[in-house]
Each structure stands twice: as C-alpha cells, then as structure tokens.
Design an enzyme around this catalytic site. Structure first.
Site, PDB file in Angstrom:
ATOM      1  N   GLN A 114       0.822  -1.218   0.000  1.00  0.00           N
ATOM      2  CA  GLN A 114       0.000   0.000   0.000  1.00  0.00           C
ATOM      3  C   GLN A 114       0.857   1.270   0.000  1.00  0.00           C
ATOM      4  O   GLN A 114       0.463   2.284  -0.575  1.00  0.00           O
ATOM      5  CB  GLN A 114      -0.907  -0.028   1.246  1.00  0.00           C
ATOM      6  N   LYS A 117       1.727   1.874  -3.646  1.00  0.00           N
ATOM      7  CA  LYS A 117       0.497   2.101  -4.416  1.00  0.00           C
ATOM      8  C   LYS A 117      -0.015   3.524  -4.155  1.00  0.00           C
ATOM      9  O   LYS A 117      -0.334   4.261  -5.082  1.00  0.00           O
ATOM     10  CB  LYS A 117      -0.552   1.084  -3.963  1.00  0.00           C
ATOM     11  N   LYS A 129      -2.779  -0.925   6.635  1.00  0.00           N
ATOM     12  CA  LYS A 129      -3.768  -1.965   6.304  1.00  0.00           C
ATOM     13  C   LYS A 129      -4.258  -2.569   7.610  1.00  0.00           C
ATOM     14  O   LYS A 129      -3.554  -2.552   8.619  1.00  0.00           O
ATOM     15  CB  LYS A 129      -3.116  -3.053   5.441  1.00  0.00           C
ATOM     16  N   GLY A 168     -12.569  -0.199   2.821  1.00  0.00           N
ATOM     17  CA  GLY A 168     -12.982  -1.599   2.689  1.00  0.00           C
ATOM     18  C   GLY A 168     -11.915  -2.435   2.010  1.00  0.00           C
ATOM     19  O   GLY A 168     -10.917  -1.931   1.508  1.00  0.00           O
ATOM     20  N   ASP A 169     -12.127  -3.731   2.003  1.00  0.00           N
ATOM     21  CA  ASP A 169     -11.298  -4.700   1.264  1.00  0.00           C
ATOM     22  C   ASP A 169     -12.149  -5.975   1.226  1.00  0.00           C
ATOM     23  O   ASP A 169     -13.379  -5.903   1.401  1.00  0.00           O
ATOM     24  CB  ASP A 169      -9.939  -4.913   1.961  1.00  0.00           C
ATOM     25  N   ASN A 243     -16.456  -7.003  -5.340  1.00  0.00           N
ATOM     26  CA  ASN A 243     -16.484  -5.593  -5.753  1.00  0.00           C
ATOM     27  C   ASN A 243     -15.575  -5.313  -6.947  1.00  0.00           C
ATOM     28  O   ASN A 243     -16.007  -4.731  -7.950  1.00  0.00           O
ATOM     29  CB  ASN A 243     -16.107  -4.712  -4.546  1.00  0.00           C
ATOM     30  N   SER A 380     -10.550   6.776  -2.920  1.00  0.00           N
ATOM     31  CA  SER A 380     -10.668   7.014  -1.480  1.00  0.00           C
ATOM     32  C   SER A 380     -10.023   8.351  -1.135  1.00  0.00           C
ATOM     33  O   SER A 380     -10.533   9.111  -0.308  1.00  0.00           O
ATOM     34  CB  SER A 380      -9.978   5.906  -0.687  1.00  0.00           C
TER      35      SER A 380
HETATM   36  P1  NDP Z   1     -14.804  -8.958  -2.199  1.00  0.00           P
HETATM   37  O1  NDP Z   1     -14.910  -9.530  -0.842  1.00  0.00           O
HETATM   38  O2  NDP Z   1     -15.866  -8.050  -2.689  1.00  0.00           O
HETATM   39  O3  NDP Z   1     -14.647 -10.135  -3.287  1.00  0.00           O
HETATM   40  C1  NDP Z   1     -13.612 -11.052  -3.212  1.00  0.00           C
HETATM   41  C2  NDP Z   1     -13.823 -12.101  -4.292  1.00  0.00           C
HETATM   42  O4  NDP Z   1     -12.711 -12.980  -4.306  1.00  0.00           O
HETATM   43  C3  NDP Z   1     -15.042 -12.952  -4.051  1.00  0.00           C
HETATM   44  O5  NDP Z   1     -15.559 -13.376  -5.278  1.00  0.00           O
HETATM   45  C4  NDP Z   1     -14.451 -14.134  -3.273  1.00  0.00           C
HETATM   46  O6  NDP Z   1     -15.228 -15.313  -3.329  1.00  0.00           O
HETATM   47  C5  NDP Z   1     -13.140 -14.314  -3.976  1.00  0.00           C
HETATM   48  N1  NDP Z   1     -12.163 -14.932  -3.054  1.00  0.00           N
HETATM   49  C6  NDP Z   1     -11.854 -14.553  -1.796  1.00  0.00           C
HETATM   50  N2  NDP Z   1     -10.949 -15.374  -1.248  1.00  0.00           N
HETATM   51  C7  NDP Z   1     -10.692 -16.301  -2.188  1.00  0.00           C
HETATM   52  C8  NDP Z   1      -9.834 -17.428  -2.241  1.00  0.00           C
HETATM   53  N3  NDP Z   1      -9.068 -17.755  -1.191  1.00  0.00           N
HETATM   54  N4  NDP Z   1      -9.809 -18.123  -3.393  1.00  0.00           N
HETATM   55  C9  NDP Z   1     -10.572 -17.770  -4.461  1.00  0.00           C
HETATM   56  N5  NDP Z   1     -11.396 -16.715  -4.459  1.00  0.00           N
HETATM   57  C10 NDP Z   1     -11.453 -16.004  -3.352  1.00  0.00           C
HETATM   58  O7  NDP Z   1     -13.364  -8.237  -2.249  1.00  0.00           O
HETATM   59  P2  NDP Z   1     -12.836  -7.156  -3.253  1.00  0.00           P
HETATM   60  O8  NDP Z   1     -13.418  -7.380  -4.598  1.00  0.00           O
HETATM   61  O9  NDP Z   1     -12.954  -5.841  -2.623  1.00  0.00           O
HETATM   62  O10 NDP Z   1     -11.256  -7.491  -3.282  1.00  0.00           O
HETATM   63  C11 NDP Z   1     -10.688  -8.432  -4.191  1.00  0.00           C
HETATM   64  C12 NDP Z   1      -9.197  -8.211  -4.270  1.00  0.00           C
HETATM   65  O11 NDP Z   1      -8.934  -6.865  -4.700  1.00  0.00           O
HETATM   66  C13 NDP Z   1      -8.416  -8.365  -2.963  1.00  0.00           C
HETATM   67  O12 NDP Z   1      -7.131  -8.863  -3.245  1.00  0.00           O
HETATM   68  C14 NDP Z   1      -8.310  -6.926  -2.460  1.00  0.00           C
HETATM   69  O13 NDP Z   1      -7.220  -6.755  -1.571  1.00  0.00           O
HETATM   70  C15 NDP Z   1      -8.070  -6.215  -3.781  1.00  0.00           C
HETATM   71  N6  NDP Z   1      -8.363  -4.788  -3.768  1.00  0.00           N
HETATM   72  C16 NDP Z   1      -9.606  -4.326  -3.442  1.00  0.00           C
HETATM   73  C17 NDP Z   1      -9.863  -2.968  -3.468  1.00  0.00           C
HETATM   74  C18 NDP Z   1     -11.224  -2.426  -3.242  1.00  0.00           C
HETATM   75  O14 NDP Z   1     -11.413  -1.214  -3.437  1.00  0.00           O
HETATM   76  N7  NDP Z   1     -12.217  -3.223  -2.878  1.00  0.00           N
HETATM   77  C19 NDP Z   1      -8.798  -1.999  -3.763  1.00  0.00           C
HETATM   78  C20 NDP Z   1      -7.550  -2.600  -4.188  1.00  0.00           C
HETATM   79  C21 NDP Z   1      -7.358  -3.944  -4.149  1.00  0.00           C
HETATM   80  P3  NDP Z   1     -16.165 -15.710  -2.099  1.00  0.00           P
HETATM   81  O15 NDP Z   1     -17.377 -14.832  -2.226  1.00  0.00           O
HETATM   82  O16 NDP Z   1     -16.456 -17.140  -2.308  1.00  0.00           O
HETATM   83  O17 NDP Z   1     -15.369 -15.450  -0.847  1.00  0.00           O
END
Ligand code: NDP
Length: 448
Positions: A114, A117, A129, A168-169, A243, A380
């Site tokens: 982070q 980034k 974080k 969020g994350d 997301n 953000s």
């Molecule tokens: P969400 O919780 O909205 O979605 C996560 C997705 O990934 C879900 O579909 C989930 O499936 C899947 N997932 C989680 N764990 C695993 C796993 N071990 N194996 C396979 N699939 C998995 O999170 P986000 O979309 O917010 O975040 C996704 C990624 O993006 C993360 O790495 C996060 O750190 C990164 N990120 C997010 C940001 C944001 O603004 N939200 C900003 C920058 C980076 P299931 O529903 O089954 O758990």
C-alpha cells in the site's frame, strides 16, 4: 530470489530473520527489493541512512482482541489488526479485510504494498492496512453490526481523519464501513472523514464502488494502447465476483470486451455468450449467493468446482480480481499458450512470483496490483478531499479524475522502467516510481 547487491540482500535477510514465518510478507518485500537495486546503486545516500531497513519495518503494529456475541447468545472472540506502515506522504491509508485467512503476514504484505500504491496515485497518503479473521459469510446483519462495533471500540483510539483513514477490502463493503463509522462517531463525537467507502448519504464518494475495477480496466487499456490495440473485440477472463471483479467486468464490457468467465472461492462459471453482469450483481451484491447459482438462469453456461481452472479458458486479457497467489506459474504458462496478451492485477498480489516471471519472459503486458488496482485508494483519496471540503462531486467528475490518475500511473511506471534499464517491465517501473517519492520524503524528514 535473485538479489545481487549485498546491501539489498542484507536488508532482506534482516526482514526474514525477524519475520521468518510471514511468507506473504516476505514475498512482497523480496519483489520490491529486487526492483530497487538499480535505484540504490544510483543513490548511495539511501544506504547511508538505512532507508530500506526503515522502510521494511512498520512504524506501528496493533493487534487486539475483538469479543462479540452471536445470535445464539454465545461469546465469540476474533483478532483485530492494524498495521500503520509508513506516514511519510500523509495519514496512513489502506483497507480493512474480514476473512478467516487473515493473519499478521497477510496484513503486513498488504500494508507494505500500500505504501508504494498510494505514492503512485500522486495523492498525499501514507500506507497502512488492517483486518480481522472474522468471517462475515453466513452471519446475520445484527452479528456483523455487533462485530464491527466491537472492532471499532478498540480501533477508534488509533485512527482519525488526519492520522489513519481505513477503507474496505475483502469482506468489508458499504455495510461494514457504515457500522464502523457509526461506532467511531459515537465514541469520539466526531463526524469526520475517518473511513472511506462510506454510503452516499453520509459522505461517500460517487464512483468509489466502481473505482478499483474501473481503474484496473483503464490501466489495462493503457497497456493495450502501448501495444497499438484496444479492448474492442477482446475476450476477457475476470476471476472473483466481488467488488473489484464486478466493476472490472462492467468497464471492460463498456470498452468493447467480452467477459466469458468469473469465479468465487468455490468455483468458476464459463459463459461463451458473455457473463450476464446483472445476474452476477444480483446474486453477489443483493442475495449474497454462490456463483454456481448463475446456471439456474443461464442454461448454456458451465460451472466447474475449484477456482484455479478459470485460467485454462482461452482469452486475450486476464484480470485476476479475487485474492493473493490465485494464479501460479503453470496457470501463467497456459494463459501464454492460449494467446493472452495482457494481464492486470485487480487483486493484490494474485500472481505468484513464478507467474510474473512467465508473463515478463513472454512479453505479456503485465500490470502489477500496486499500479493496476490503485484506482480504489485513489478514489478514497478523492473521497477524503470531498469530506474535508464538505463537498460532493458528480460521478463524471470523480470518474474523470480516476481515469487521469490511472493514465498517469501507467506513464510513471513505464518511464521509470525505461529510465532504470528494463523497458516495458511495469513491475520494476511501479516499484521504482512509487518508492522514489516515499524515499525522498523520508530523507527530508530525518531519521524518524
Ligand atoms: P470482495 O470480498 O468483494 O470479493 C472477493 C472475491 O474474491 C469474491 O468473489 C471471493 O469469493 C473471492 N475470493 C476470496 N478469497 C478467495 C480465495 N481464497 N480463493 C478464491 N477466491 C477467493 O473483495 P474485493 O473485490 O474488494 O477485493 C478483491 C481483491 O482486490 C483483494 O485482493 C483486495 O485486496 C483487492 N483490492 C480491493 C480494493 C477495493 O477497493 N475493494 C482496492 C484494491 C485492491 P467468495 O465470495 O467465495 O469469498
């Protein structure tokens, strides 16, 4: 790992000795250190002031108990974390993750990434974080609220609009941010921009929900332009269905691509006609169901258990948007063999080091997470600006700023890669461009 400089290697050895069981953290550190070797060579003052040693050690690490009562009246205990990694450029800034896999190694790797980034966005934000091993899946709304309140009952002492601004994350969306914001306000009497990703009725920014996914696609579009092509007519695979994945799908489709596969932690769907985003949004954002249910409404689609298989699907562009280390060397080789020309990381560190090597070796345009998914934290930062000014900008205004930021990040990373002798290598470029700004600020602020 292939670090050649004895000084840089010694910094890695110290980190390894102090954090020997923190594999994800050491993976992130080694990748960054490797990129920084030519920079350290050119700037001996960084070595003289032990800048790298200071950089890899977080300024502050918080670890706390989070007790809460479930719907059956049973007391549950989780762990809370907040890593305040580096404040050279501004208040600590970085998301909160709720997932059973969360531990100190995961939070530290995310906090370390982070720093660079946030620097790349050009906004004044330090790196941090946080999270918990709490699993919101299958919990009632009331349970999630009680957990968030307990989590904030400790965290509130350590954060603030000018100190540390979480977001969020994974597992933390608008609902969780809302509950945490309410508890912060109750405990401090302060209505301030202490969290981002807030609801639109209480200080959230338009386009924040879309920002990470949209930003990832804007970045990919720049990589495609550099290859004299575009999203038009491209087949796209997006892992995850949270997301980031949902809004990556939305923007890639708007730019003329066809997304044929998405996944969750159980498995993936393949729809050769293009994955219907309205169905995925309803299943995931409203009904909180599994991706498998997609087949109930789209009979021609296929579902396979296990998420790794998604990379066997032939595509031009791959956007890993689920989680760390979800794409390994073998998957990368399959993508290359199937003609994939661009990979951008919507998630944080989804590609293993072996996978990154395969992409770079085969001249696949590769956008590392700290550059390609910086749109989330950038927006953000824009939310913080709006909160401080007591203003709210239109969706178009925020989206335009987001687009400009992503283009600038691509330019900065490309130029740094060129300047330091690895043209086209955006891993090196992003690490170097992000690092230099932080390093200069640290130098100016003395040994602190
Ligand atoms: P969400 O919780 O909205 O979605 C996560 C997705 O990934 C879900 O579909 C989930 O499936 C899947 N997932 C989680 N764990 C695993 C796993 N071990 N194996 C396979 N699939 C998995 O999170 P986000 O979309 O917010 O975040 C996704 C990624 O993006 C993360 O790495 C996060 O750190 C990164 N990120 C997010 C940001 C944001 O603004 N939200 C900003 C920058 C980076 P299931 O529903 O089954 O758990």
């Amino acid at each position: 790992m292939a670090i050649k400089s004895p000084y840089v290697q010694s910094v890695y050895e110290i980190a390894k000795k102090r954090n020997s069981n923190q594999l994800e953290f050491l993976q992130a550190v080694s990748e960054v250190l490797e990129s920084l070797e030519p920079v350290i060579e050119k700037n001996p003052e960084f070595k003289d002031t032990a800048l790298l040693e200071r950089l890899v050690e977080p300024e502050r690490q918080l670890l706390f108990r989070v007790p809460w009562i479930d719907d059956k009246g049973k007391v549950q205990v989780n762990r809370g974390f907040r890593i305040q990694y580096n404040s050279a450029l501004g208040p600590y800034k970085g998301g909160i993750r709720f997932h059973p896999s969360v531990n100190i190694s995961i939070i530290k790797f995310l906090g370390f990434e982070q720093i660079f980034k946030n620097s790349l966005t050009g906004l004044m934000m330090g790196g941090g974080k946080g999270g918990s091993d709490f699993d919101p899946k299958g919990k009632s709304d009331n349970e999630v609220m009680r957990f968030c309140q307990s989590f904030m009952s400790e965290l509130f002492r350590h954060i603030g609009a000018d100190t540390d601004v979480p977001a969020g994350d994974i597992g933390v969306g608008g609902r969780e941010v809302g509950y945490m914001f309410g508890q912060y306000k109750k405990l401090t009497k302060l209505w301030e921009g202490v969290l981002t990703g807030k609801g639109l009725t209480f200080g959230g920014s338009l386009a924040r929900t879309e920002a990470t996914g949209y930003g990832c696609v804007y970045f990919t579009d720049e990589m495609l332009k550099a290859r004299k092509t575009s999203f038009q007519g491209k087949t796209v695979v997006v892992s995850g269905s949270g997301n980031v994945a949902i809004y990556a799908h939305e923007k890639a489709t708007q730019l003329g691509g066809k997304v044929v596969a998405m996944s969750d932690s159980n498995g993936f769907i393949y729809d050769k006609n293009g994955v219907n985003l309205d169905t995925v949004k309803r299943l995931k954002e409203v009904e909180r169901k599994r991706i498998k249910e997609y087949l109930n409404e789209h009979k021609g689609a296929e579902y396979k258990e296990g998420c790794a298989g998604i990379w066997n699907i032939k595509c031009d562009v791959a956007l890993p948007c689920a989680t760390q280390n979800e794409l390994d060397g073998k998957a990368a080789e399959t993508l290359v063999k199937n003609g994939c020309i661009a990979v951008a990381e919507g998630a944080n560190m989804p590609s293993t080091p072996e996978a990154v090597e395969v992409f770079l070796k085969n001249k696949v345009s590769f956008g590392p997470g700290k550059a390609a998914n910086a749109g989330g934290v950038a927006t953000s930062g824009l939310e913080m600006q709006q909160n401080s000014m007591r203003q709210s900008w239109t969706f178009e205004e925020v989206d335009k700023k987001l687009h400009d930021i992503m283009v600038n990040i691509h330019t900065a990373a490309s130029e740094a890669a060129q300047e330091y002798g690895t043209p086209g290598n955006l891993v090196n470029g992003a690490n170097i461009a992000g690092f230099l700004k932080v390093a200069r600020a640290m130098m100016a602020q003395g040994i602190v």
